[in-house]
Motif scaffolding. Structure first.
Motif, short mmCIF file in Angstrom:
data_model
loop_
_atom_site.label_atom_id
_atom_site.label_comp_id
_atom_site.label_asym_id
_atom_site.label_seq_id
_atom_site.Cartn_x
_atom_site.Cartn_y
_atom_site.Cartn_z
N ARG A 59 -7.41 1.63 3.51
CA ARG A 59 -7.20 1.20 4.90
C ARG A 59 -7.35 -0.32 5.02
O ARG A 59 -6.56 -0.99 5.70
CB ARG A 59 -8.19 1.92 5.81
N GLU A 60 -8.34 -0.86 4.34
CA GLU A 60 -8.55 -2.31 4.39
C GLU A 60 -7.40 -3.06 3.73
O GLU A 60 -6.93 -4.08 4.24
CB GLU A 60 -9.88 -2.66 3.70
N MET A 61 -6.92 -2.56 2.59
CA MET A 61 -5.83 -3.21 1.86
C MET A 61 -4.52 -3.18 2.67
O MET A 61 -3.67 -4.07 2.51
CB MET A 61 -5.61 -2.52 0.51
N SER A 62 -4.38 -2.19 3.54
CA SER A 62 -3.15 -2.05 4.32
C SER A 62 -3.21 -2.81 5.64
O SER A 62 -2.27 -2.74 6.43
CB SER A 62 -2.86 -0.57 4.59
N GLY A 63 -4.31 -3.50 5.88
CA GLY A 63 -4.44 -4.24 7.13
C GLY A 63 -4.93 -3.38 8.28
O GLY A 63 -4.67 -3.70 9.44
N GLY A 64 -5.59 -2.27 7.94
CA GLY A 64 -6.17 -1.43 8.99
C GLY A 64 -5.36 -0.19 9.33
O GLY A 64 -5.72 0.52 10.27
N LEU A 65 -4.31 0.10 8.58
CA LEU A 65 -3.51 1.29 8.86
C LEU A 65 -4.32 2.55 8.52
O LEU A 65 -4.83 2.68 7.41
CB LEU A 65 -2.22 1.29 8.05
N THR A 66 -4.44 3.44 9.47
CA THR A 66 -5.24 4.66 9.24
C THR A 66 -4.41 5.82 8.73
O THR A 66 -4.94 6.75 8.13
CB THR A 66 -5.93 5.09 10.56
N GLN A 70 1.83 5.85 6.81
CA GLN A 70 2.11 4.44 7.11
C GLN A 70 1.78 3.56 5.91
O GLN A 70 2.51 2.61 5.60
CB GLN A 70 1.29 3.99 8.32
N GLN A 71 0.68 3.85 5.25
CA GLN A 71 0.29 3.07 4.07
C GLN A 71 1.34 3.22 2.97
O GLN A 71 1.70 2.23 2.31
CB GLN A 71 -1.07 3.54 3.56
N GLN A 74 4.35 1.15 3.80
CA GLN A 74 4.06 -0.28 3.57
C GLN A 74 4.17 -0.62 2.09
O GLN A 74 4.70 -1.67 1.72
CB GLN A 74 2.66 -0.60 4.09
N ARG A 75 3.68 0.27 1.23
CA ARG A 75 3.76 0.03 -0.22
C ARG A 75 5.20 -0.02 -0.69
O ARG A 75 5.58 -0.89 -1.49
CB ARG A 75 3.00 1.13 -0.95
#
Length: 370
Positions: A59-66, A70-71, A74-75
């Motif tokens: 979640r932290e690496m994705s900028g807060g995406l829960t 979504q993560q 993004q990847r």
């Protein structure tokens, strides 16, 4: 309620290390290849379920995406532009023996989620190795479309508009795959390849996503109190899209090794929306004073859908509820006709033919693709 079919996301892949396969002439190129490998590695980890990263760190690496979905999106969005950039520069160099050997050294391998054998392989998934970077691009884009589709399903309970948008975006990815990416491979691909590497399968997936987008849009229209005559046509429009997808599976030589679950999903969704269309049509006919015709329409609809109940348990429950609702509607119409209207029950050629309609944005999408 919509039927769920998450199978397209169940792809697997093997590790790629670009800097070990391609020789870099300078440090900047080497760093770009390492970054590409790094972006690819996080994709390998999430689809192969081999990541050791905790949910909090992810979640932290994705900028807060829960949302896990979504993560994952993004990847993929971080990897695809870098891969396309590599393909662009390799195309500038042109095909030569050295470049072919370097690409072969990558050993690009993907499994299939939609082949007929993908559900019965007790030794694990079968991997297809094709030494072409556009095969890597095609499979990654197929996965991207599948995860967009999962995101659409994820937000469906809370945001119908956003859900329809994600389904449309997924349809666009598959349309791009079918018409731009995979045709450029042409004879470069071997005969034995996963269904996901065929243009016709991407076209089928695009049609499915468009049908799902229209189905979500119908739910929004139902909430707004749209006229039931229009709702009947919109539901039949969904069946027409699914009928086109099924027809392509049946006629294309590229679709011989295809999952029976995919076929059953398409046919089950088609049957479900046929029933919903007929229910709204019957309501329209009753309002118009044609109770006998309305009863005839419902009788045929209920009989037909009872012959098409799917094997998947979660799909069965959706069918049972729709059949119960239609049967109750039929009972009320029959009772009212018996005691009030005394109309002859329409049968055969006396029944109206269904009419389909697509929402405006869908008409524009299909027109631009033809």
């Amino acid at each position: 309620m919509m039927l769920q079919f998450p199978d397209p996301v169940k792809l697997k892949t093997r590790k790629l290390v670009f800097e070990e396969a391609y020789a870099a002439r300078d440090s900047a190129t080497l760093e770009q290849l390492k970054e590409l490998s790094s972006k690819r590695r996080v994709i390998e980890e999430f689809i192969n379920e081999s990541s050791s990263i905790t949910e909090a760190i992810a979640r932290e690496m994705s900028g807060g995406l829960t949302s896990q979905v979504q993560q994952d999106l993004q990847r993929l969005e971080g990897y695809l532009p870098l891969l396309e950039n590599l393909i662009f520069h390799i195309d500038l160099i042109g095909s030569n023996g050295q470049m072919v050997r370097w690409t072969s050294d990558l050993k690009i391998r993907w499994s299939s989620a939609l082949s007929s054998s993908s559900f019965f392989n007790l030794l694990g998934p079968k991997f297809f190795q094709i030494d072409n970077l556009r095969f890597e691009l095609g499979m990654t884009l197929f996965l991207y479309g599948a995860i967009l589709r999962e995101r659409a399903s994820e937000v469906l309970p809370t945001d119908l508009v956003q859900s329809a948008t994600f389904f449309r975006e997924a349809a666009g990815v598959y349309h791009h795959l079918a018409n731009e990416v995979l045709p450029s491979l042409g004879p470069a691909l071997p005969a034995e390849r996963p269904p996901e590497a065929f243009s016709s399968v991407s076209t089928v997936m695009s049609l499915i996503c468009l049908a799902e987008a229209q189905a979500v849009t119908i739910r929004k229209a139902e909430e707004k109190g749209t006229a039931i005559g229009l709702l009947a046509k919109l539901h039949h429009g969904v069946t027409q899209l699914l009928d086109e997808a099924n027809g392509l599976l049946n006629t294309s030589s590229e679709c011989r090794d295809i999952s029976s679950r995919l076929v059953e999903f398409i046919l089950s969704c088609k049957s479900l929306h046929e029933l919903r269309s007929q229910k709204y049509l019957a309501g329209t006919l009753k309002i118009a004073g044609q109770v006998g015709v309305a009863v005839g329409v419902l009788r045929v609809a209920v009989i037909n859908v009872q012959k098409k109940i799917p094997g998947e348990e979660s799909w069965k429950s959706v069918f049972r509820k729709e059949i119960d609702d239609a049967s109750e509607m039929l009972r009320k119409f029959e009772h009212e006709n018996e005691f009030v209207w005394h109309e002859k029950i329409a049968t055969g050629d006396e029944l109206p033919l269904p009419q389909g309609q697509l929402v405006i944005w869908l008409v524009r999408t299909l027109s631009s693709s033809s």
